[in-house]
Design a protein around this motif. Sequence first.
Motif, short mmCIF file in Angstrom:
data_model
loop_
_atom_site.label_atom_id
_atom_site.label_comp_id
_atom_site.label_asym_id
_atom_site.label_seq_id
_atom_site.Cartn_x
_atom_site.Cartn_y
_atom_site.Cartn_z
N VAL A 270 36.32 -129.92 43.54
CA VAL A 270 35.17 -130.81 43.76
C VAL A 270 33.89 -129.97 43.63
O VAL A 270 33.24 -129.99 42.60
N GLU A 271 33.55 -129.20 44.68
CA GLU A 271 32.32 -128.39 44.59
C GLU A 271 32.57 -127.03 43.93
O GLU A 271 31.65 -126.44 43.36
N LEU A 272 33.79 -126.54 43.98
CA LEU A 272 34.13 -125.24 43.38
C LEU A 272 35.49 -125.35 42.72
O LEU A 272 36.43 -125.88 43.33
N ASN A 273 35.62 -124.80 41.51
CA ASN A 273 36.96 -124.69 40.93
C ASN A 273 37.63 -123.43 41.45
O ASN A 273 36.96 -122.47 41.84
N SER A 274 38.95 -123.42 41.41
CA SER A 274 39.68 -122.25 41.91
C SER A 274 39.32 -120.99 41.13
O SER A 274 39.31 -119.90 41.70
N ASP A 275 38.99 -121.13 39.83
CA ASP A 275 38.66 -119.93 39.05
C ASP A 275 37.35 -119.29 39.52
O ASP A 275 37.06 -118.13 39.20
N VAL A 276 36.56 -120.01 40.31
CA VAL A 276 35.36 -119.43 40.94
C VAL A 276 35.69 -118.98 42.36
O VAL A 276 35.39 -117.85 42.75
N ALA A 277 36.34 -119.86 43.11
CA ALA A 277 36.64 -119.55 44.53
C ALA A 277 37.45 -118.26 44.66
O ALA A 277 37.27 -117.50 45.61
N ASP A 278 38.34 -118.02 43.69
CA ASP A 278 39.22 -116.85 43.77
C ASP A 278 38.76 -115.70 42.86
O ASP A 278 39.52 -114.76 42.62
N SER A 279 37.54 -115.79 42.35
CA SER A 279 37.05 -114.78 41.39
C SER A 279 36.49 -113.55 42.10
O SER A 279 36.29 -113.56 43.32
N GLN A 280 36.20 -112.52 41.31
CA GLN A 280 35.59 -111.30 41.84
C GLN A 280 34.19 -111.58 42.39
O GLN A 280 33.71 -110.85 43.26
N GLN A 281 33.55 -112.61 41.88
CA GLN A 281 32.19 -112.92 42.32
C GLN A 281 32.16 -113.64 43.68
O GLN A 281 31.12 -113.73 44.31
N SER A 282 33.31 -114.13 44.09
CA SER A 282 33.38 -114.86 45.36
C SER A 282 33.53 -113.88 46.52
O SER A 282 34.37 -112.98 46.49
N ILE A 283 32.73 -114.10 47.59
CA ILE A 283 32.88 -113.26 48.80
C ILE A 283 33.30 -114.14 49.99
O ILE A 283 33.00 -113.85 51.14
N ILE A 284 34.02 -115.23 49.67
CA ILE A 284 34.37 -116.22 50.69
C ILE A 284 35.22 -115.60 51.81
O ILE A 284 34.97 -115.84 53.00
N LEU A 285 36.19 -114.78 51.46
CA LEU A 285 37.02 -114.18 52.51
C LEU A 285 36.31 -113.03 53.22
O LEU A 285 36.61 -112.74 54.38
N ASP A 286 35.34 -112.40 52.56
CA ASP A 286 34.49 -111.41 53.25
C ASP A 286 33.68 -112.10 54.34
O ASP A 286 33.47 -111.55 55.43
N GLN A 287 33.21 -113.31 54.04
CA GLN A 287 32.47 -114.09 55.04
C GLN A 287 33.35 -114.32 56.28
O GLN A 287 32.91 -114.15 57.41
N VAL A 288 34.60 -114.70 56.03
CA VAL A 288 35.51 -114.98 57.15
C VAL A 288 35.75 -113.70 57.96
O VAL A 288 35.70 -113.70 59.19
N GLU A 289 35.96 -112.59 57.25
CA GLU A 289 36.18 -111.31 57.94
C GLU A 289 34.95 -110.95 58.78
O GLU A 289 35.08 -110.58 59.95
N ASN A 290 33.77 -111.09 58.19
CA ASN A 290 32.54 -110.73 58.91
C ASN A 290 32.28 -111.64 60.10
O ASN A 290 31.58 -111.26 61.05
N GLY A 291 32.83 -112.85 60.06
CA GLY A 291 32.63 -113.79 61.16
C GLY A 291 33.07 -113.24 62.49
O GLY A 291 32.43 -113.49 63.53
N VAL A 292 34.14 -112.48 62.51
CA VAL A 292 34.65 -111.94 63.78
C VAL A 292 33.64 -110.91 64.34
O VAL A 292 33.27 -110.98 65.52
N ALA A 293 33.17 -110.02 63.49
CA ALA A 293 32.21 -108.99 63.95
C ALA A 293 30.90 -109.63 64.40
O ALA A 293 30.31 -109.23 65.42
N VAL A 294 30.45 -110.63 63.65
CA VAL A 294 29.18 -111.29 64.00
C VAL A 294 29.33 -112.03 65.33
O VAL A 294 28.43 -111.98 66.19
N ARG A 295 30.47 -112.68 65.54
CA ARG A 295 30.65 -113.42 66.81
C ARG A 295 30.84 -112.44 67.97
O ARG A 295 30.39 -112.72 69.10
N MET A 296 31.47 -111.29 67.71
CA MET A 296 31.54 -110.26 68.76
C MET A 296 30.12 -109.84 69.16
O MET A 296 29.82 -109.69 70.35
N ALA A 297 29.26 -109.67 68.15
CA ALA A 297 27.87 -109.25 68.43
C ALA A 297 27.15 -110.30 69.27
O ALA A 297 26.46 -109.97 70.25
#
Length: 310
Positions: A270-297
């Motif tokens: 719909v808003e993103l095709n898998s070839d973008v969501a899973d590409s090298q340009q996507s930092i979607i899972l980095d966002q999720v990882e950073n969420g824990v550190a940001v919420r700890m802060a």
Amino acid sequence: MALSVKHLLGIKDLTPEDIQLIFNTAAHFKEVLQRPIKKVPTLRDTTIVNLFYENSTRTRISFELAEKRLSADTINLSASTSSVNKGETLIDTVNNILAMKVDMVVMRHSATGAPHFLSQNIEASVINAGDGINEHPTQALLDGFSMVEKLGDLAGKKIAIIGDIAHSRVAMSNMHLLTKMGAKVRVCGPPTLIPKFIKSFGVEVSYDVRETLAWCDVANVLRIQLERQNKPLFSTLREYSMFYGIDKKMLDNLNKEIIVMHPGPINRGVELNSDVADSQQSIILDQVENGVAVRMAVLYLLAGKKADHI
Ligand code: CP
């Protein structure tokens, strides 16, 4: 160094110095999370309740993990399994929980302003984990932190927020954060999904996704919030996807490499095709990882602990 607020209800209430302090503290906690032993005693003897009156995967797990990494005691309550279903009010629910000596409340609610109402009626610090179409401050903080990791200082960077702007608390919190930090912000989507007053937030508006992708350094792509739309605001999801969906070919046609973000959950195709969501340009899972550190802060800073406790 301390935050200027007792509660985290929205990015609207934070100063640029608050945001920078959260980023700096999150960077420290991110380093902690790389260690073999990822747990610190910082919030030992602090009890935190996670009140989720609306569905969540990322935010709920991320807060709980952040609390456990800080050695806090945590309690989780979902509306679907609580006495809310027997007619108990929000204030009665929370006061009963606080009677059991809870120090902080993390709350997600479908009603705009619910955490603000709560903060005016209880002593404990309240963290907004998303309220209706208003704000989702920790999402914007983790988004901003992830952008800084990739781009450095946000000042002058061109950030596009693409999709359902009208119903998105993520868009609202991102607009507040990015403009406070000096970024150039553009929102893009169909006219029916962009509020008329949006320019008062100091952002540009575009209805052309290809032109917006060519303009930006970062595209933060949002889901269509069908659950918040009372009547249809575009013909079909297929038509939305044809005009505003982003695929890899569109990115490859740009003469530069942009960063693609999404707060999740993604509606693939719909808003993103898998070839973008899973590409090298996507930092979607980095966002999720950073969420824990940001919420700890955020938890650490609102708990008012001294830095040498980390
Ligand atoms: N980004 C976000 O808020 O995801 P959840 O609804 O899964 O928590």
